[in-house]
Design a protein around this motif. Structure first.
Motif, short mmCIF file in Angstrom:
data_model
loop_
_atom_site.label_atom_id
_atom_site.label_comp_id
_atom_site.label_asym_id
_atom_site.label_seq_id
_atom_site.Cartn_x
_atom_site.Cartn_y
_atom_site.Cartn_z
N LEU A 29 0.83 -1.20 0.00
CA LEU A 29 0.00 0.00 0.00
C LEU A 29 0.87 1.25 0.00
N LEU A 30 2.00 1.17 0.67
CA LEU A 30 2.89 2.32 0.82
C LEU A 30 3.68 2.59 -0.44
N VAL A 31 4.14 1.55 -1.13
CA VAL A 31 5.08 1.75 -2.24
C VAL A 31 4.43 1.74 -3.61
N THR A 32 3.23 1.16 -3.73
CA THR A 32 2.61 1.04 -5.05
C THR A 32 2.32 2.41 -5.65
N GLY A 33 2.92 2.69 -6.78
CA GLY A 33 2.69 3.93 -7.50
C GLY A 33 3.41 5.14 -6.96
N ARG A 34 4.23 4.99 -5.91
CA ARG A 34 4.85 6.15 -5.30
C ARG A 34 6.02 6.70 -6.13
N CYS A 35 6.57 5.92 -7.03
CA CYS A 35 7.69 6.39 -7.85
C CYS A 35 7.25 6.79 -9.25
N SER A 36 5.96 6.89 -9.48
CA SER A 36 5.48 7.32 -10.78
C SER A 36 5.76 8.81 -10.97
N PRO A 37 5.83 9.30 -12.22
CA PRO A 37 6.12 10.73 -12.47
C PRO A 37 5.12 11.66 -11.81
N GLU A 38 3.86 11.19 -11.64
CA GLU A 38 2.84 12.07 -11.05
C GLU A 38 3.04 12.26 -9.55
N ASN A 39 3.69 11.30 -8.90
CA ASN A 39 3.89 11.35 -7.45
C ASN A 39 5.34 11.65 -7.12
N ARG A 40 5.66 12.91 -6.99
CA ARG A 40 7.03 13.29 -6.67
C ARG A 40 7.27 13.19 -5.18
N CYS A 41 8.44 12.69 -4.85
CA CYS A 41 8.79 12.50 -3.43
C CYS A 41 9.07 13.84 -2.77
N SER A 42 8.55 14.02 -1.56
CA SER A 42 8.79 15.24 -0.79
C SER A 42 9.25 14.85 0.61
N CYS A 43 9.65 15.86 1.37
CA CYS A 43 10.11 15.57 2.74
C CYS A 43 8.98 15.00 3.59
N ASP A 44 7.76 15.54 3.39
CA ASP A 44 6.62 15.05 4.16
C ASP A 44 6.31 13.60 3.82
N SER A 45 6.34 13.29 2.51
CA SER A 45 6.04 11.91 2.11
C SER A 45 7.10 10.95 2.60
N CYS A 46 8.37 11.38 2.60
CA CYS A 46 9.45 10.53 3.12
C CYS A 46 9.29 10.32 4.62
N GLY A 47 8.86 11.38 5.33
CA GLY A 47 8.63 11.25 6.76
C GLY A 47 7.50 10.29 7.06
#
Length: 310
Positions: free
Chosen positions: A75-93
């Motif tokens: 649930l956490l990793v599915t689709g998180r590395c797609s171009p639409e979902n950019r990683c941020s500090c909040d998401s990493c936290g």
């Protein structure tokens, strides 16, 4: 029938503890099979490597397997590395906050393997039989041939009787095993008390919450099957018909993304699930600042992820 219903209710209320217990029992049974059937100490210079491989490598494999079958991980990793979902500090936290309890639950099987292996002592005896420290302790007051024979003792019962102090290796292994079990249980109790003390809601609200999630999963499964059946019937029907199909509304990709994020609790806008939040915030358009990930509320993600078949 009433007794069966009572037993089912008990299993549902304590399904997490029962799940951990089943995992521990299966792990213990696997260790017994390995130690009695597969494991054969070479009784030579390979003792240390061979013993520690059987002690630690299966535990590491169980750790990786625990991640692979944990619903919250996917649930956490599915689709998180797609171009639409950019990683941020909040998401990493948030990722780290979710990953910590996942890692804690994943460690159940590896620690069970190590603890049971230490109690049985076979792997430990083989691994430390060539240790220089053990040689000094065991062969301290024994004949000189002890040093040369120590590595052969796991395979030779007669030789082990001659060097009686070698049996202390079993005692050492079992002591370490019981200490490991005691330390783990203490840490689990402390961690459980800590996360429950930090719970943003009360005990009875948590009970209501779990009832709500169970009902939501049931309704979601029924509606999803009904919606999928209607969509499939419509598509197949118009595949064989020359007419154009009428519009059929179905959730967009963005809608599925919004209900698939890790759950965050907001004290100002109380929601019991991501679907609840999605519906109450104008299909996820309204801002929802102040959401926080709480370990004790991880059952929200676990419930929906397991129901989704991850």
């Amino acid at each position: 029938m009433e007794k069966l219903r009572t037993a089912m209710d008990f299993c549902i209320r304590h399904q997490k503890i029962l799940g951990y217990s089943i995992v521990s029992l299966l792990t213990a049974a696997s260790e017994y099979i390995f130690s009695s059937v597969v494991f054969k100490c070479p009784c030579n210079s390979w003792n240390t490597l061979y013993g520690f491989v059987f002690l630690l490598v299966p535990a590491f494999v169980l750790f990786l397997l625990g991640y692979m079958i944990n619903a919250r991980v996917w649930l956490l990793v599915t689709g998180r590395c797609s171009p639409e979902n950019r990683c941020s500090c909040d998401s990493c936290g948030n990722f780290c906050k979710v990953l910590m309890p996942v890692t804690a639950s994943t460690l159940v099987a590896p620690f069970t393997w190590i603890a049971v292996a230490l109690l049985s002592a076979s792997f430990y005896e083989c691994a430390v039989s060539r240790s220089s420290l053990i040689r000094k302790l065991v062969c301290r007051d024994i004949k000189e041939y002890c040093n040369a024979s120590l590595e052969k003792i796991p395979c030779d019962k007669e030789l082990s009787k001659e060097i009686g102090e070698f049996h202390s290796l079993q005692a050492q292994s079992q002591i370490v095993g019981w200490l490991l079990i005691a330390i783990i249980m203490t840490l689990v109790l402390i961690a459980t008390c800590f996360i429950h003390c930090r719970s943003p809601v009360s005990y009875f609200q948590l009970k209501f919450w779990k009832i709500y999630l169970k009902k939501e999963r049931e309704v979601f499964a029924i509606k999803a099957k009904d919606h999928a059946a209607k969509l499939a019937e419509r598509n197949v029907h118009f595949f064989f018909e020359p007419a154009d199909p009428a519009p059929f509304w179905t959730p967009r990709n963005e809608d599925w993304q919004k209900i698939s994020f890790p759950y965050g609790f907001n004290t100002k806008e109380q929601h019991y699930s991501m679907i609840h939040k999605y519906v109450n915030t104008n299909r996820g358009k309204a801002s929802s600042e102040g959401d926080q990930i709480h370990d004790v509320l991880g059952f929200v993600d676990e419930a929906h992820a397991s129901e989704s078949g991850f």
